[in-house]
Design a protein around this motif. Structure first.
Motif, PDB file in Angstrom:
ATOM      1  N   GLY A  94       0.833  -1.110   0.090  1.00 10.10           N
ATOM      2  CA  GLY A  94      -0.061   0.152   0.107  1.00 10.10           C
ATOM      3  C   GLY A  94       0.891   1.254   0.094  1.00 10.10           C
ATOM      4  N   GLY A  95       1.812   1.108   0.813  1.00  7.74           N
ATOM      5  CA  GLY A  95       2.722   2.592   0.925  1.00  7.74           C
ATOM      6  C   GLY A  95       3.509   3.024  -0.328  1.00  7.74           C
ATOM      7  N   HIS A  96       3.632   1.926  -1.186  1.00 14.88           N
ATOM      8  CA  HIS A  96       4.248   2.294  -2.465  1.00 14.88           C
ATOM      9  C   HIS A  96       3.081   2.550  -3.418  1.00 14.88           C
ATOM     10  CE1 HIS A  96       8.003   0.111  -1.655  1.00 14.88           C
ATOM     11  NE2 HIS A  96       8.410   1.172  -1.996  1.00 14.88           N
ATOM     12  N   PHE A 100      -0.350   3.800  -2.982  1.00 16.32           N
ATOM     13  CA  PHE A 100      -1.348   4.626  -2.712  1.00 16.32           C
ATOM     14  C   PHE A 100      -0.769   6.106  -3.221  1.00 16.32           C
ATOM     15  CE2 PHE A 100      -2.884   2.269   1.265  1.00 16.32           C
ATOM     16  CZ  PHE A 100      -3.578   1.740   0.445  1.00 16.32           C
ATOM     17  N   ASN A 115      10.719   8.390   0.778  1.00 18.01           N
ATOM     18  CA  ASN A 115      11.516   8.391   1.830  1.00 18.01           C
ATOM     19  C   ASN A 115      12.439   9.124   1.979  1.00 18.01           C
ATOM     20  OD1 ASN A 115      10.228   5.694   3.243  1.00 18.01           O
ATOM     21  ND2 ASN A 115      10.588   5.020   0.888  1.00 18.01           N
ATOM     22  N   MET A 151       4.855  13.808  -0.045  1.00 21.52           N
ATOM     23  CA  MET A 151       4.266  12.332  -0.506  1.00 21.52           C
ATOM     24  C   MET A 151       2.741  12.508  -0.791  1.00 21.52           C
ATOM     25  SD  MET A 151       5.077   9.295  -0.337  1.00 21.52           S
ATOM     26  CE  MET A 151       4.965   7.773  -0.135  1.00 21.52           C
ATOM     27  N   TRP A 207      -0.905   0.819  14.464  1.00 21.98           N
ATOM     28  CA  TRP A 207      -0.902   0.205  13.356  1.00 21.98           C
ATOM     29  C   TRP A 207       0.396  -0.188  12.798  1.00 21.98           C
ATOM     30  CZ3 TRP A 207      -2.541   4.730   9.452  1.00 21.98           C
ATOM     31  CH2 TRP A 207      -1.746   5.495   9.276  1.00 21.98           C
ATOM     32  N   GLY A 241       1.619  -0.467   9.393  1.00 21.74           N
ATOM     33  CA  GLY A 241       2.133  -0.500   7.923  1.00 21.74           C
ATOM     34  C   GLY A 241       0.831  -1.338   7.048  1.00 21.74           C
ATOM     35  N   GLN A 276      -4.544  -2.400  14.515  1.00 25.51           N
ATOM     36  CA  GLN A 276      -4.266  -3.392  13.382  1.00 25.51           C
ATOM     37  C   GLN A 276      -3.576  -4.471  13.952  1.00 25.51           C
ATOM     38  OE1 GLN A 276      -1.307  -2.106  10.288  1.00 25.51           O
ATOM     39  NE2 GLN A 276      -2.227  -3.385   9.012  1.00 25.51           N
ATOM     40  N   PHE A 283      -7.113  -5.262   8.907  1.00 24.33           N
ATOM     41  CA  PHE A 283      -6.703  -3.949   8.050  1.00 24.33           C
ATOM     42  C   PHE A 283      -7.755  -3.065   8.384  1.00 24.33           C
ATOM     43  CE2 PHE A 283      -6.334  -1.665   3.787  1.00 24.33           C
ATOM     44  CZ  PHE A 283      -4.796  -1.423   4.000  1.00 24.33           C
ATOM     45  N   VAL A 286      -9.011   4.699   6.917  1.00 22.29           N
ATOM     46  CA  VAL A 286      -7.737   5.432   7.804  1.00 22.29           C
ATOM     47  C   VAL A 286      -8.157   6.781   7.999  1.00 22.29           C
ATOM     48  CG1 VAL A 286      -5.311   5.879   7.442  1.00 22.29           C
ATOM     49  CG2 VAL A 286      -6.095   3.962   6.668  1.00 22.29           C
ATOM     50  N   GLY A 345       7.089   3.950   7.838  1.00 18.73           N
ATOM     51  CA  GLY A 345       7.000   3.890   6.183  1.00 18.73           C
ATOM     52  C   GLY A 345       6.715   5.183   5.766  1.00 18.73           C
ATOM     53  N   SER A 389       2.990   6.006   5.893  1.00 19.89           N
ATOM     54  CA  SER A 389       2.340   6.183   7.266  1.00 19.89           C
ATOM     55  C   SER A 389       2.846   7.771   7.717  1.00 19.89           C
ATOM     56  CB  SER A 389       3.031   5.222   8.456  1.00 19.89           C
ATOM     57  OG  SER A 389       2.417   4.012   7.847  1.00 19.89           O
ATOM     58  N   LEU A 424      10.808  -0.152  10.884  1.00 22.95           N
ATOM     59  CA  LEU A 424      10.960  -1.549  10.663  1.00 22.95           C
ATOM     60  C   LEU A 424      12.450  -2.123  10.678  1.00 22.95           C
ATOM     61  CD1 LEU A 424       9.312  -3.947   9.354  1.00 22.95           C
ATOM     62  CD2 LEU A 424      10.386  -2.951   7.119  1.00 22.95           C
ATOM     63  N   ALA A 475      14.179  -3.184   7.273  1.00 21.80           N
ATOM     64  CA  ALA A 475      14.305  -2.214   5.863  1.00 21.80           C
ATOM     65  C   ALA A 475      15.414  -1.931   5.445  1.00 21.80           C
ATOM     66  CB  ALA A 475      13.410  -0.942   6.302  1.00 21.80           C
ATOM     67  N   GLU A 521      15.419   3.135   5.867  1.00 22.96           N
ATOM     68  CA  GLU A 521      14.771   4.148   5.373  1.00 22.96           C
ATOM     69  C   GLU A 521      13.510   4.816   6.337  1.00 22.96           C
ATOM     70  OE1 GLU A 521      14.754   1.579   3.578  1.00 22.96           O
ATOM     71  OE2 GLU A 521      12.627   0.871   3.520  1.00 22.96           O
TER      72      GLU A 521
HETATM   73  C1  LIG Z   1       6.427   4.420   0.545  1.00 23.79           C
HETATM   74  C2  LIG Z   1       7.286   3.499   0.890  1.00 23.79           C
HETATM   75  O1  LIG Z   1       8.368   3.195   0.297  1.00 23.79           O
HETATM   76  N1  LIG Z   1       6.840   2.890   2.246  1.00 23.79           N
HETATM   77  C3  LIG Z   1       7.849   1.662   3.088  1.00 23.79           C
HETATM   78  C4  LIG Z   1       7.113   0.388   3.466  1.00 23.79           C
HETATM   79  O2  LIG Z   1       5.766   0.359   2.784  1.00 23.79           O
HETATM   80  P1  LIG Z   1       4.579   0.035   3.633  1.00 23.79           P
HETATM   81  O3  LIG Z   1       3.484  -0.027   2.652  1.00 23.79           O
HETATM   82  O4  LIG Z   1       4.734  -1.111   4.597  1.00 23.79           O
HETATM   83  O5  LIG Z   1       4.286   1.317   4.845  1.00 23.79           O
HETATM   84  P2  LIG Z   1       3.608   2.683   4.513  1.00 23.79           P
HETATM   85  O6  LIG Z   1       3.911   3.303   5.904  1.00 23.79           O
HETATM   86  O7  LIG Z   1       4.618   3.303   3.388  1.00 23.79           O
HETATM   87  O8  LIG Z   1       2.264   2.605   4.082  1.00 23.79           O
HETATM   88  C5  LIG Z   1       1.309   2.034   4.708  1.00 23.79           C
HETATM   89  C6  LIG Z   1      -0.198   2.212   4.350  1.00 23.79           C
HETATM   90  O9  LIG Z   1      -1.042   1.472   4.783  1.00 23.79           O
HETATM   91  C7  LIG Z   1      -2.124   1.979   5.107  1.00 23.79           C
HETATM   92  N2  LIG Z   1      -2.939   1.098   6.112  1.00 23.79           N
HETATM   93  C8  LIG Z   1      -2.269   0.772   7.172  1.00 23.79           C
HETATM   94  C9  LIG Z   1      -2.953  -0.040   8.077  1.00 23.79           C
HETATM   95  C10 LIG Z   1      -4.395  -0.360   7.930  1.00 23.79           C
HETATM   96  O10 LIG Z   1      -4.912  -0.864   8.651  1.00 23.79           O
HETATM   97  N3  LIG Z   1      -4.923   0.518   7.013  1.00 23.79           N
HETATM   98  C11 LIG Z   1      -4.318   1.108   5.766  1.00 23.79           C
HETATM   99  O11 LIG Z   1      -4.550   1.598   5.097  1.00 23.79           O
HETATM  100  C12 LIG Z   1      -1.570   3.261   5.656  1.00 23.79           C
HETATM  101  O12 LIG Z   1      -2.637   4.260   5.825  1.00 23.79           O
HETATM  102  C13 LIG Z   1      -0.633   3.881   4.610  1.00 23.79           C
HETATM  103  O13 LIG Z   1      -0.945   4.265   3.595  1.00 23.79           O
HETATM  104  O14 LIG Z   1       7.392  -0.755   2.949  1.00 23.79           O
HETATM  105  C14 LIG Z   1       8.859  -0.667   3.356  1.00 23.79           C
HETATM  106  C15 LIG Z   1       9.577  -2.029   3.996  1.00 23.79           C
HETATM  107  O15 LIG Z   1       8.851  -3.178   3.703  1.00 23.79           O
HETATM  108  C16 LIG Z   1       9.398   0.435   3.988  1.00 23.79           C
HETATM  109  O16 LIG Z   1      10.753   0.366   4.105  1.00 23.79           O
HETATM  110  C17 LIG Z   1       9.193   1.512   2.912  1.00 23.79           C
HETATM  111  O17 LIG Z   1       9.867   2.657   3.113  1.00 23.79           O
END
Ligand SMILES: CC(=O)N[C@H]1[C@@H](OP(=O)(O)OP(=O)(O)OC[C@H]2O[C@@H](n3ccc(=O)[nH]c3=O)[C@H](O)[C@@H]2O)O[C@H](CO)[C@@H](O)[C@@H]1O
Length: 365
Positions: free
Chosen positions: A13-15, A17, A128, A166, A192, A194, A225, A250, A254, A269, A272, A288, A291, A295
């Protein structure tokens, strides 16, 4: 279709969204879009992407196990680059935009192997405070680089960077400017881990909260979570401790979770952290530990330096340490309020529009 813009993204998701947020702005501005992702992550059938042309390419991570795995990884990557080159050529793509992670490598690399008249403009976004491995590789081709932090480690010296912030989902962008209400009676805690969750929070947080004085436990509402196979065990700890809990593997809403939270405990992340700043919420961050380039430690440190968060490295993240920090923060809520203001101050709103502006600037002759 006019010359399309190719969004190269996949992964957690982090990548994804941020890619979706930028694609939404570009679509609103009338651009034709195409998604390229990789076989490991597969098609996206949610939101905007459901209706976009999609190309699922070969080319998972090159970090397979053992020599055989690495060779297979490299061969898959080369096949992915070949497929991407054919598709980019036939689409006559105007630009290729990468959002980090392995899925962005084949399309962006392939774009360099097209004749100059056919070569799409190249833009990458880094979410990041340290340039990720995929982006570090792609940076050799001199793309325009959109950054989320004022300082990004490992950027090549001559990189052409623009600080955009971001991109976050629209519902989270809408939280910018909301006020932080200091907890008076009720204390809402969001926990939560990630996009994939993180078991460490299920191991440490319930125990830490159960050790708080009864007067505090009665005031707590925890929204956490929790991985599906841990749900019953963790819920039972909270119930025994007299703490109200809402738990799910999940959360889809949010913005509501952040709006209600007085304090957030989580990873650091890129998405987040951006969401914490956009909503102006104070946090305790546990980066994490595995990682790739630490980062998450760098992302978290940026908030700590701004006075917006507290960071505990995972080896020190024990129930005793967390109980002590929470007791301190809950007994001096002005610390939470100051951190909330500092978090908001770190926010970079309209990041999706700024990335879209940068892409459009690259399209101009
Ligand atoms: C953008 C990016 O590079 N992100 C990181 C991350 O991504 P990772 O995807 O784990 O984490 P992020 O914090 O970037 O994103 C988490 C996303 O999940 C969403 N969320 C979370 C919990 C929930 O119950 N519902 C929900 O929707 C949050 O709102 C957020 O948008 O993984 C890597 C390791 O594996 C990290 O080192 C990366 O730096």
């Amino acid at each position: 279709m006019s010359r399309p813009i190719v969004i190269a993204a996949g992964g957690t998701g982090g990548h994804f969204f941020p890619a979706e947020a930028v694609a939404t702005v570009l679509a609103e501005r009338g651009h034709d879009l195409v998604l390229m992702t990789d076989a490991r992550h597969g098609r996206r059938d949610t939101g905007l992407f459901r209706d976009l042309p999609q190309y699922v390419l070969d080319g998972a991570g090159v970090a397979g196990k053992g020599l055989g795995g690495k060779v297979r990884g490299v061969l898959a990557l080369l096949r992915g680059i070949g497929e991407a080159r054919r598709v980019l050529k036939s689409l006559d793509a105007a630009a290729v935009v990468g959002f980090g992670g392995y899925p962005s490598i084949p399309p962006l690399t392939a774009s360099r192997f097209l004749p100059s008249a056919k070569r799409p403009r190249m833009v990458i976004h880094e979410g990041n405070a340290v340039l990720g491995q995929a982006n570090a590789f792609l940076a050799r081709f001199s793309p325009l680089i959109a950054t989320s932090y004022a300082t990004v480690a490992r950027l090549p010296q001559h990189a052409q960077t623009t600080l955009t912030g971001m991109p976050v989902r629209a519902g989270i962008e809408a939280l910018f400017g909301n006020t932080y209400a200091v907890p008076e009676e009720r204390i809402n805690l969001l926990v939560w881990g990630g996009s994939l969750g993180a078991r460490v929070f299920s191991e440490v947080v319930p125990q830490a909260l159960a050790a708080l004085p009864e007067e505090l436990r009665k005031r707590l509402k925890v929204t956490q979570q929790i991985k599906a196979d841990d749900l019953d065990r963790v819920r039972a700890i909270y119930t025994d401790a007299g703490i109200e809990v809402e738990a799910a593997p999940f959360f889809t809403d949010v913005p509501a979770c952040l709006r209600d939270a007085h304090l957030v405990i989580g990873r650091a992340g890129g998405s987040s952290v951006a969401e914490l700043t956009m909503s102006g919420r104070p946090s305790i961050l546990v980066p994490l530990p595995i990682a790739a380039s630490d980062e998450q430690g760098a992302n978290g440190q940026a908030l700590v330096d701004a006075g917006a968060a507290w960071m505990i490295r995972q080896p020190d993240f024990t129930p005793t340490a967390l109980t002590a920090l929470l007791t301190d923060l809950f007994s001096q809520p002005e610390k939470l309020e100051n951190a909330a203001k500092a978090a908001h101050f770190c926010a970079r709103p309209h990041a999706a529009a700024k990335v879209a502006d940068l892409i459009e600037s690259a399209l101009r002759p």
